[in-house]
Structure formats: C-alpha cells, structure tokens
Design an enzyme around this catalytic site. Structure first.
Site, PDB file in Angstrom:
ATOM      1  N   SER A   8       0.907  -1.047  -0.005  1.00  0.00           N
ATOM      2  CA  SER A   8      -0.080  -0.012   0.033  1.00  0.00           C
ATOM      3  C   SER A   8       0.960   1.191   0.003  1.00  0.00           C
ATOM      4  CB  SER A   8      -0.971  -0.055   1.259  1.00  0.00           C
ATOM      5  OG  SER A   8      -1.482   1.395   1.295  1.00  0.00           O
ATOM      6  N   HIS A  31      -1.146  -1.269  -4.155  1.00  0.00           N
ATOM      7  CA  HIS A  31      -2.668  -0.779  -3.820  1.00  0.00           C
ATOM      8  C   HIS A  31      -2.494   0.638  -3.596  1.00  0.00           C
ATOM      9  CE1 HIS A  31      -6.220  -2.111  -1.503  1.00  0.00           C
ATOM     10  NE2 HIS A  31      -5.773  -1.005  -0.548  1.00  0.00           N
ATOM     11  N   ASP A  33      -4.685   3.791  -2.064  1.00  0.00           N
ATOM     12  CA  ASP A  33      -5.844   4.158  -1.153  1.00  0.00           C
ATOM     13  C   ASP A  33      -6.208   5.812  -1.702  1.00  0.00           C
ATOM     14  OD1 ASP A  33      -6.129   1.784   0.686  1.00  0.00           O
ATOM     15  OD2 ASP A  33      -4.041   2.263   1.264  1.00  0.00           O
ATOM     16  N   MET A  35      -8.850   8.430  -0.366  1.00  0.00           N
ATOM     17  CA  MET A  35      -9.730   8.719   0.643  1.00  0.00           C
ATOM     18  C   MET A  35     -10.255  10.395   0.148  1.00  0.00           C
ATOM     19  SD  MET A  35      -7.750   7.408   3.813  1.00  0.00           S
ATOM     20  CE  MET A  35      -6.716   6.088   3.494  1.00  0.00           C
ATOM     21  N   HIS A  64      -8.289   1.448  -4.056  1.00  0.00           N
ATOM     22  CA  HIS A  64      -9.149   1.098  -3.214  1.00  0.00           C
ATOM     23  C   HIS A  64      -9.781   2.532  -2.896  1.00  0.00           C
ATOM     24  CE1 HIS A  64      -9.951  -0.138   1.303  1.00  0.00           C
ATOM     25  NE2 HIS A  64     -10.996   0.224   0.853  1.00  0.00           N
ATOM     26  N   MET A  66     -12.007   4.796  -0.781  1.00  0.00           N
ATOM     27  CA  MET A  66     -12.876   4.884   0.264  1.00  0.00           C
ATOM     28  C   MET A  66     -13.449   6.587   0.273  1.00  0.00           C
ATOM     29  SD  MET A  66      -9.930   3.505   3.009  1.00  0.00           S
ATOM     30  CE  MET A  66      -8.599   3.457   1.945  1.00  0.00           C
ATOM     31  N   MET A 135     -12.267  -5.566   5.173  1.00  0.00           N
ATOM     32  CA  MET A 135     -11.443  -4.560   6.135  1.00  0.00           C
ATOM     33  C   MET A 135     -11.096  -5.425   7.327  1.00  0.00           C
ATOM     34  SD  MET A 135     -10.456  -2.125   3.971  1.00  0.00           S
ATOM     35  CE  MET A 135      -9.837  -0.983   5.466  1.00  0.00           C
ATOM     36  N   ASP A 173      -7.273  -6.173   4.146  1.00  0.00           N
ATOM     37  CA  ASP A 173      -6.367  -4.964   4.196  1.00  0.00           C
ATOM     38  C   ASP A 173      -6.583  -4.425   5.568  1.00  0.00           C
ATOM     39  OD1 ASP A 173      -5.427  -2.292   3.923  1.00  0.00           O
ATOM     40  OD2 ASP A 173      -6.828  -1.518   2.460  1.00  0.00           O
TER      41      ASP A 173
END
Length: 228
Positions: A8, A31, A33, A35, A64, A66, A135, A173
């Site tokens: 990540s 990965h 993330d 957000m 991913h 979020m 998660m 994750d």
C-alpha cells in the site's frame, strides 16, 4: 494457490511515489488508497496521481476507493489506468450496476466491506465481482492494529465463495504483517494488502517476498485450500 501481495502506497513517501513503486517491483499489485475526507476522515490522492503513477510503473494498480459517490467516480479510475477498482458497498448506490460498469471498462471489479458490515446480505452480488475486500481495520488511516475479530468473517466469506464455485479473490487490508498474514491465509484470504510492513522495512522488495512465502505456506496447510 498463489498468494498475492499488494503493497500500500499509503505507507510510502508521497514525494517519491515513482521510486517507491519501483522499490516493490516484485509485488503483484500496487495498492492505492483513495480517501475523500467524507466517507473516511482523511484525504489522500485522486485521479491525476493515479494517472501519473500508472505511467511510472509496470506493476498494475489496485485502487481502493474510500469515498462517497463511487458510482460517479469509480469509472474514472479505470480510465486513469487502474487494473482493479474497489468500491465500498456502504457508499455505493447501485453496486451491481457499478461492478458491471467497472468490468465493461476493462478493470477488475471489487467490493469492500467495513469491519461492521456483514457479508451475508451481499451473497447474491458475489458473481458480479472479481474480488471482495474484507477490511481488517476501520478504513481511513494506515498503521492500525489488526482486528482479529474479522477472522471468522473471512472464513464465512470463503465458504460463500466455495458454495457458489466462484473464482473470486478474497483480499484483506489493515494491519497485515509477518505476525498476522498467516492467520489471514488460514482463514481464507489470498490477496494481502501490506503498508507499513513493506514500506517500513529496510528492504521493501524482500519484505514482499517474505510475506508471500509466509502466506503460501499457511495456505498450503489451510483446510479451505485443500478442499478447493
């Protein structure tokens, strides 16, 4: 069955993302993330950075999301170069339609569940997906401690995948490290997101190899894999 390790970049040096991507060249996926400071209380990066990162590395990107309104934004991440896009079912207005749109644009479609979200209500959606993300921490921050109370949920999810005969990847994750990855593999996970366990190591590439070795050894002894 081969274990996949997805470092990540949330734990990487954001000022050196291209170099940090190269540092884990043996990883299966990178990965990413995303957000938005709405769905989760943090703000990271968006489409322009994913576009730049996709040009800077040959490792496929596992994004991913979020974020709120993934139905609107997820397709843009496919267009930006992501090979896999994960949306949170808690935020999606029409998860089946969204999964089909992600697939139609050429990426793998993945759905994520927060720790408190049960898998059972979404059993009928599983054939629409390429991967399911459980998660193992609350989404929004890196470096959190692994929630071992998620292990039964991983086991139940693997049973549902087997029940329907699906070739569905099961990703975990949050808090995945040398001390927790074997538990996750034994429970049924086969794709592992690791942030600080990789980028906090003196040799990130070696950390990826070591985690994969651990996961594969645990998988080889796991009852779910032996019956597969």
């Amino acid at each position: 069955m081969a274990a996949q390790i997805n470092p990540s970049i949330l734990s990487a040096d954001f000022a050196r993302l291209a170099d940090e991507a190269k540092a884990v060249g043996g990883a299966d996926w990178l990965h990413v993330d995303v957000m938005d400071n709405h769905f989760v209380p943090n703000l990271t990066l968006g489409v322009p950075v994913v576009e730049s990162l996709a040009r800077a590395t040959d490792t496929p990107l596992d994004c991913h999301l979020m974020i709120e309104a993934p139905d609107r934004w997820a397709p843009q991440y496919v267009e930006a170069g992501a090979g896999s896009v994960t949306f949170h079912v808690e935020a999606a207005a029409a998860p089946v339609r969204l999964a089909r749109e992600i697939r139609a644009k050429g990426a793998r479609a993945s759905m994520a569940l927060r720790p408190a979200t049960p898998i059972e209500p979404y059993e009928d959606l599983l054939p629409e997906l390429d991967m399911l993300l459980i998660m193992t921490v609350e989404p929004g921050f890196g470096g959190q401690a692994f929630l071992d109370i998620m292990l039964p949920k991983i086991r139940r999810t693997r049973e549902l995948i087997k029940k329907h005969g699906l070739e569905l990847w099961l990703q975990v994750d949050g808090g995945v490290s040398a001390s927790t990855i074997e538990q996750c593999a034994d429970a049924g996970a086969d794709v592992f997101v690791a942030g600080s366990a990789v980028y906090g190591a003196s040799d990130p590439a070696e950390a990826v190899r070591a985690l994969r070795t651990q996961a594969e050894a645990a998988t080889a002894k796991a009852s779910w894999a032996c019956d597969h």
